[in-house]
Scaffold this motif. Structure first.
Motif, short mmCIF file in Angstrom:
data_model
loop_
_atom_site.label_atom_id
_atom_site.label_comp_id
_atom_site.label_asym_id
_atom_site.label_seq_id
_atom_site.Cartn_x
_atom_site.Cartn_y
_atom_site.Cartn_z
N GLU A 1 0.83 -1.21 0.00
CA GLU A 1 0.00 0.00 0.00
C GLU A 1 0.87 1.26 0.00
OE1 GLU A 1 -2.48 -0.09 3.41
OE2 GLU A 1 -3.61 -1.87 2.79
N ASP B 1 -0.34 4.10 1.26
CA ASP B 1 -0.65 4.70 2.57
C ASP B 1 -0.16 3.77 3.67
OD1 ASP B 1 -1.58 6.27 4.60
OD2 ASP B 1 -3.69 5.69 4.37
N SER B 2 1.15 3.76 3.87
CA SER B 2 1.73 2.86 4.87
C SER B 2 2.98 3.50 5.46
CB SER B 2 2.10 1.51 4.24
OG SER B 2 3.13 1.68 3.26
N ASP B 3 3.34 3.09 6.66
CA ASP B 3 4.55 3.60 7.31
C ASP B 3 5.79 3.22 6.52
OD1 ASP B 3 3.08 4.78 9.31
OD2 ASP B 3 3.32 3.10 10.72
N ASN B 4 5.77 2.00 5.94
CA ASN B 4 6.92 1.55 5.16
C ASN B 4 7.20 2.50 4.00
OD1 ASN B 4 7.21 -0.65 6.79
ND2 ASN B 4 6.42 -2.15 5.33
N TYR B 5 6.15 2.86 3.27
CA TYR B 5 6.34 3.73 2.11
C TYR B 5 6.70 5.15 2.54
CZ TYR B 5 5.73 6.34 -2.17
OH TYR B 5 5.95 7.16 -3.25
N ASP C 1 6.75 -6.29 2.09
CA ASP C 1 7.29 -5.12 1.39
C ASP C 1 8.80 -5.25 1.26
OD1 ASP C 1 4.73 -4.17 1.27
OD2 ASP C 1 5.03 -2.53 2.70
N THR D 1 10.59 0.58 8.61
CA THR D 1 10.09 1.77 9.31
C THR D 1 11.20 2.46 10.11
OG1 THR D 1 9.38 0.40 11.17
CG2 THR D 1 7.72 0.93 9.48
#
Length: 360
Positions: free
Chosen positions: A123, A125-129, A161, A182
C-alpha cells in the motif's frame, strides 16, 4: 517539510543584494504552498549568530542551504540568484522524487548506468512507504527512486514489502535491504551507502561542493580511459580504508582536465596514475602507484596525514628514523602551493579550482 535558509551578513554587499530577492521568492512560494509547514524560508544574520554559522560550516556569504525534515542537504543552492530561479528550485524540491511504475516490465528497461533503488509495497498509505519517501527526498540527486504497489508489486513481495538496489552495470546483481522498513536511520544509512559511491569523481562542477564537506581529499589522478587504475584504487580503498570513511573523502580525477592541480605536485598527465592527498593546506604525493597493493601502505599514508607526520615532513624532511611515505614537494625555505581544490579555505590559502577552470 522543506526549509531554505539564507546565511548572510550585513557587511556583505552581495548578501544585501540577495535579501529582497529571497524575500520576494518566499512570497511567491507562500502563495503556492499556503500551509506554513510545507515550505519555510528563513534568514540567519551570521554576525549576530556566528555559532550557527560555525555549526553549519558557513565560510562564505551569502550561502543558501536546504533542509528536509530537519536534515541539512549536502548540496547548497548554486543556481541563479533571481526570484524565478529560487522559486523554480523550491518547486522542484517539492515534486515527488519517486517514479511509480505501472508495469514490472518497466524495471527491465531501466538505465543501468544509473544507481536505482526500487521499493515494492502493498500500500502507498503505509509507514513503510512513508519512510522510503523520506529517504528518497534526501538522496534523489544520487539515485533514481522507483516504486510499485498492490497487484503490480505482488511478485516481488514474497516476504512482504521489499526494497532493492540495482547497481550500475547490465549484469550487476541486485542487493536487498534486510532491515526494518520503518527504521529511518537504518534504511537511510543503507541507501546512502548504495547511492553515494565510496570513491567519487571530482570535477570542476562539484569541487567546491566536495570541499565544503570539510574533509581532506585522497585523490587518484588517472587518464579518463584508464579504468584499470581506478578499479585497483577502488579495491584498495575498500580493503584498507573503509574504517577511515568519514575522516577523508576518496576521489578520482581526470588527469587531462586537472593539469593545473598536477603542476602543484610537480606532475603532468604523463606521470599518471598518481595518488595524492589534498589537506587544504598542502598536497602530499603517495610515493609510487605500484605500492598501492602493498598491504597497509595506503592506509599508513592516510594515518600519517591524521597524525601530522605528512605536514611535519613536508616542512622538515623525512623523520630521521624512517622513510617518509609521502614525498615533500618543496623544502621549508620555499613557499607551499595553494590547495588545488579549494575556493575559500579556512586558512590563509585559497582555492584555485575555479581560476584553473578559467585557464583551461
Amino acid at each position: 517539510e522543506v526549509l531554505m535558509i539564507l546565511f548572510s551578513t550585513y557587511r556583505c554587499r552581495f548578501s544585501q543584494m540577495l535579501h529582497p530577492i529571497f524575500e520576494e521568492a518566499s512570497n511567491v512560494i507562500k502563495e503556492e504552498y499556503p500551509d506554513k509547514n510545507q515550505v519555510v524560508f528563513a534568514r540567519v544574520d551570521c554576525d549576530q549568530h556566528s555559532d550557527i554559522a560555525q555549526r553549519y560550516r558557513i565560510s562564505k556569504y551569502p550561502t543558501l542551504k536546504l533542509f528536509r525534515n530537519g536534515m541539512m542537504m549536502k548540496r547548497e543552492y548554486r543556481g541563479q540568484r533571481s526570484v524565478t530561479a529560487i522559486a523554480d528550485y523550491i518547486r522542484q524540491q517539492k515534486s515527488n522524487p519517486i517514479r511509480e511504475v505501472q508495469d514490472l516490465e518497466e524495471i527491465s528497461s531501466l538505465d543501468r548506468s544509473r544507481r536505482n533503488i526500487i521499493g515494492y509495497f502493498e500500500e502507498k498509505d503505509s509507514d513503510n512507504y512513508r519512510t522510503f519517501e523520506r529517504v528518497a527526498n534526501i538522496l534523489h540527486d544520487d539515485c533514481v527512486f522507483l516504486s510499485a504497489f498492490g497487484a503490480i508489486s505482488k511478485a516481488e513481495r514474497f516476504s512482504g514489502d521489499n526494497v532493492i538496489y540495482k547497481p550500475p552495470g547490465e549484469n550487476a546483481p541486485d542487493m536487498v535491504y534486510l532491515g526494518s522498513l520503518t527504521n529511518f536511520d537504518l534504511i537511510y544509512a543503507w541507501t546512502q551507502d548504495k547511492c553515494v559511491p565510496l570513491v567519487r569523481e571530482i570535477t570542476f562542477e562539484n569541487g567546491e561542493e566536495l570541499t565544503e564537506e570539510g574533509l581532506p581529499f585522497l585523490i587518484l589522478f588517472h587518464m579518463k580511459d584508464d579504468l584499470e587504475s581506478l578499479e585497483k584504487f577502488q579495491q584498495e580503498v575498500a580493503r584498507q580504508l573503509i574504517g577511515e570513511k568519514g575522516t577523508i573523502n576518496f576521489l578520482h580525477a581526470d588527469c587531462d582536465k586537472f593539469r593545473h592541480p598536477l603542476l602543484h605536485i610537480q606532475k603532468t598527465p604523463a606521470d599518471c596514475p598518481v595518488i595524492a592527498i589534498d589537506s587544504f593546506r598542502h598536497m602530499y604525493v603517495f610515493p609510487d602507484f605500484s605500492d598501492l597493493s602493498v598491504p597497509g601502505k595506503l592506509k599508513q599514508f592516510v594515518l600519517d596525514l591524521h597524525s601530522g607526520k605528512l605536514h611535519r615532513e613536508f616542512h622538515h624532511g623525512p623523520d630521521p628514523t624512517d622513510v617518509a611515505p609521502g614525498q615533500p614537494i618543496q623544502d621549508l625555505a620555499s613557499s607551499p602551493p595553494e590547495s588545488s581544490f579549494q575556493k575559500l579555505a579556512p586558512s590563509e590559502h585559497r582555492y584555485t579550482l575555479l581560476r584553473e577552470k578559467d585557464e583551461l
